[in-house]
Enzyme design. Structure first.
Site, short mmCIF file in Angstrom:
data_model
loop_
_atom_site.label_atom_id
_atom_site.label_comp_id
_atom_site.label_asym_id
_atom_site.label_seq_id
_atom_site.Cartn_x
_atom_site.Cartn_y
_atom_site.Cartn_z
N ARG A 61 0.82 -1.21 0.00
CA ARG A 61 0.00 0.00 0.00
C ARG A 61 0.86 1.27 0.00
O ARG A 61 0.41 2.32 -0.45
CB ARG A 61 -0.93 0.02 1.21
CG ARG A 61 -2.10 -0.95 1.12
CD ARG A 61 -3.07 -0.76 2.26
NE ARG A 61 -4.31 -1.50 2.06
CZ ARG A 61 -5.46 -1.23 2.68
NH1 ARG A 61 -5.50 -0.22 3.53
NH2 ARG A 61 -6.53 -1.95 2.44
N VAL A 62 2.07 1.17 0.53
CA VAL A 62 2.97 2.32 0.55
C VAL A 62 4.28 1.93 -0.11
O VAL A 62 4.98 1.03 0.38
CB VAL A 62 3.23 2.81 2.00
CG1 VAL A 62 4.22 3.97 1.99
CG2 VAL A 62 1.92 3.22 2.66
N LYS A 63 4.59 2.60 -1.20
CA LYS A 63 5.88 2.36 -1.86
C LYS A 63 6.42 3.60 -2.56
O LYS A 63 7.63 3.81 -2.62
CB LYS A 63 5.80 1.19 -2.84
CG LYS A 63 4.60 1.15 -3.76
CD LYS A 63 4.64 -0.12 -4.61
CE LYS A 63 3.40 -0.30 -5.46
NZ LYS A 63 2.28 -0.84 -4.68
N THR A 64 5.55 4.45 -3.10
CA THR A 64 6.02 5.64 -3.82
C THR A 64 5.68 6.94 -3.11
O THR A 64 6.13 8.00 -3.54
CB THR A 64 5.41 5.68 -5.23
OG1 THR A 64 3.99 5.70 -5.13
CG2 THR A 64 5.85 4.48 -6.05
N ASP A 123 -6.51 2.22 -6.00
CA ASP A 123 -5.12 2.68 -6.10
C ASP A 123 -4.97 4.04 -5.41
O ASP A 123 -5.81 4.92 -5.59
CB ASP A 123 -4.73 2.79 -7.58
CG ASP A 123 -3.23 2.71 -7.79
OD1 ASP A 123 -2.48 3.09 -6.88
OD2 ASP A 123 -2.81 2.27 -8.89
N LYS A 135 0.23 17.74 -13.33
CA LYS A 135 0.29 19.13 -12.88
C LYS A 135 1.55 19.82 -13.39
O LYS A 135 1.54 21.00 -13.73
CB LYS A 135 0.23 19.18 -11.35
CG LYS A 135 0.33 20.59 -10.78
CD LYS A 135 0.16 20.63 -9.27
CE LYS A 135 0.26 22.05 -8.74
NZ LYS A 135 -0.02 22.14 -7.29
N ARG A 212 -21.77 7.07 -37.23
CA ARG A 212 -21.62 7.75 -38.53
C ARG A 212 -22.03 9.21 -38.41
O ARG A 212 -21.38 10.10 -38.95
CB ARG A 212 -22.48 7.07 -39.60
CG ARG A 212 -21.94 5.73 -40.09
CD ARG A 212 -22.87 5.14 -41.13
NE ARG A 212 -22.98 6.02 -42.29
CZ ARG A 212 -24.00 5.99 -43.16
NH1 ARG A 212 -25.00 5.15 -42.97
NH2 ARG A 212 -24.02 6.80 -44.19
N HIS A 273 -39.61 6.18 -34.21
CA HIS A 273 -39.41 7.55 -33.75
C HIS A 273 -39.78 7.74 -32.28
O HIS A 273 -40.49 8.66 -31.90
CB HIS A 273 -40.18 8.53 -34.64
CG HIS A 273 -39.88 8.37 -36.09
ND1 HIS A 273 -38.61 8.52 -36.61
CD2 HIS A 273 -40.67 8.03 -37.14
CE1 HIS A 273 -38.63 8.31 -37.92
NE2 HIS A 273 -39.87 7.99 -38.26
N GLY A 302 -40.26 -0.14 -41.80
CA GLY A 302 -39.04 0.53 -41.37
C GLY A 302 -38.90 0.66 -39.86
O GLY A 302 -38.08 1.44 -39.37
N ARG A 509 -50.48 9.40 -13.24
CA ARG A 509 -50.18 10.03 -14.51
C ARG A 509 -48.95 9.36 -15.13
O ARG A 509 -48.03 8.96 -14.41
CB ARG A 509 -49.91 11.52 -14.30
CG ARG A 509 -49.83 12.32 -15.60
CD ARG A 509 -49.59 13.79 -15.32
NE ARG A 509 -48.22 14.04 -14.88
CZ ARG A 509 -47.78 15.24 -14.51
NH1 ARG A 509 -48.61 16.27 -14.47
NH2 ARG A 509 -46.51 15.40 -14.14
#
Length: 513
Positions: A61-64, A123, A135, A212, A273, A302, A509
């Site tokens: 969970r902690v490396k960088t 992550d 940034k 299209r 339609h 159609g 309604r």
């Protein structure tokens, strides 16, 4: 020598990209699985621990998360104070960050995933790294998508990384992390919050298909899908045959799915339609098709057809005789498919009808400057809740016939009128600016049909005046259902009594704008 930090979950194209960086004098720093992959390919790589002077901890969970990493990313190259700070703290600048995130989306797509397993795929370091690099994009190249490896590699090879490319890659990072965080927020929201109105509303979609064009040829359009589209949906449909769906096809097909889910018996609907032009139900699919076709044999030309049973040869043979745009069903029998596939442009789609009755999420509608969000109209009308307000009393069969109309009218554009029998629509009056015109259209389509004497008339909203009741009565309608609630209800009731019509107030309604 420049320094690149690589830490990826998706290893696609990693080794080739790393080799490009090595060839152009980059020192590679990496973490865990990425380091192992590069080392196995004999790519020189420095472990992250050699930079941070701390081991990976807490199960990775902690490396960088360390100033020796983030200082190297965020320091401005043209800022003397920043550069002196790097010197003072022995921080080496990082010139390229290549990170893609834990596979949270893939994890939650697994049907048996647990909450604990999903949480472990959130992550923390990855988004922080690429956001920091994005940034500072003027000084740091950031790559979060393996699809960009070739473009970035070529730019490095040409010894030119224009600011337009850098800014594009930075924007892509924030799109990526926004999508990632929105997925997490949606996943963690309790199920009982489904009807709530979150603030802010976080929604995210992935591009599925460039179309299209949109409603008209001059309009560009794209189909986006949810990360996990419902199985009973057009984005999740499987297209078996025919040319790609158009913008209008997709909207119509989605509307047709909404209507067909209202019916459990064998049912066929035709839609044009965004309005149904025919609905038929019967004991067999072929007979349901016959009912649907007879409902409006002109407008079905159609149209888009949805059937809630596997398509058999007899039904397919009848559909094959018409020009249709799309046919959607749970499946197609082999011989039925062979008949329908003779038309090269006819789209044949299957969707998972086993989930048709599942609860649906809120509906989102775009407007200029925002979105409207509402629950879908899933009310189940029940004759036990109806109020008969006329002297004439409807029969039990007429009340069941009203239910058929109410299911259909939810998906007819307002103002809407449906005239129907227990198993078939006879006339539909959609989308009129006044209700009497909708009545006239529905009656005009219905009154010449043989089953008209069995029909009821259903309205999606109350009658503002008594003219609708009078017109219907003068054209042979004997039972009318409407929500009630007009200040002139008494006028409609009086008109119903004048003509001996059974008038039912449903209490619900069903506007559809």
């Amino acid at each position: 020598m420049k320094r690149a930090l690589l830490s990826v979950s998706d290893k696609t194209g990693l080794v080739a990209f790393a080799q490009t960086l090595i060839a152009h004098d980059y020192e590679l720093v990496s973490t865990g699985g990425t380091q192992a992959t590069l080392a196995a390919a004999n790519v020189p790589v420095t472990p992250i621990e050699a930079v941070t002077h701390f081991p990976e901890m807490l199960d990775g969970r902690v490396k960088t998360l360390n100033p020796l990493v983030f200082g190297g990313i965020l320091a401005k190259r043209n800022n003397p104070v920043h550069q002196q700070t790097l010197v003072d703290h022995a921080i080496t600048p990082i010139d390229l960050v290549c990170v893609n995130l834990y596979p949270f989306a893939q994890t939650i797509s697994q049907p048996d995933v647990t909450l604990a397993a999903a949480v472990e795929q959130i992550d923390i370091g990855g988004p922080s790294l690429i956001r920091a690099a994005a940034k500072n994009y003027g000084d740091v190249l950031v790559v979060c998508d393996p699809a960009d490896y070739v473009t970035v590699g070529q730019a490095i090879s040409d010894d030119t990384t224009p600011m337009t490319l850098r800014r594009h890659l930075a924007a892509k990072v924030f799109q990526h992390t926004a999508h990632y965080d929105a997925l997490i927020a949606d996943y963690l929201a309790p199920d009982d919050d489904a009807a709530a109105a979150p603030d802010p509303l976080t929604v995210t979609y992935q591009r599925q298909q460039t179309l299209r064009y949109g409603e008209n040829p001059q309009q560009a359009a794209t189909l986006y899908r949810e990360n996990q589209p419902a199985p009973f949906s057009i984005p999740a449909a499987k297209q078996l045959h025919g040319k790609p769906l158009s913008f209008n096809n997709i909207k119509d097909a989605d509307a047709a799915l909404g209507l067909i889910r209202e019916f459990s018996v064998p049912t066929v609907i035709a839609l044009k339609h965004m309005n149904p032009c025919g609905v038929g139900s019967a004991a067999t699919l072929e007979t349901a098709w016959d009912e649907c076709y007879a409902a409006d044999s002109m407008s079905i030309f159609g149209g888009i057809i949805v059937l809630n049973r596997p398509v058999d040869l007899a039904t397919a043979t009848k559909m094959h005789q018409l020009f249709l745009e799309i046919i959607i069903a749970p499946s197609f029998d082999d011989d039925a498919y062979a008949v329908l596939a003779k038309k090269k442009n006819l789209r044949l789609l299957t969707v998972d009808f086993t989930t048709a009755a599942d609860p649906e999420p809120a509906e989102l509608v775009s407007i200029r400057g925002g979105l409207l969000r509402q629950e879908r109209d899933h009310v189940l009308d029940d004759p036990a809740d109806f109020q008969v307000v006329s002297q004439a009393q409807p029969t039990a069969e007429q009340l069941q016939t009203v239910l058929f109309g109410l299911k259909t009218i939810k998906f007819v554009k307002s103002n809407a009128i449906v005239i129907n029998t227990p198993s078939q629509t006879l006339g539909i009056g959609p989308g009129q600016m006044n209700r009497i015109d909708a009545v006239k259209i529905a009656v005009g389509k219905a009154e010449s049909k043989p089953a008209y004497d069995q029909a009821v008339l259903v309205s999606d909203a109350f009658f503002p005046m008594d003219d609708c009741v009078e017109y219907a009565a003068q054209h042979g309608i004997t039972t009318i259902a409407e929500p009630g609630g007009s200040i002139r209800d008494k006028d409609s009731i009086a008109m119903a009594d004048k003509y001996g019509i059974a008038l039912v107030f449903t209490g619900h309604r069903h506007f559809r704008h």
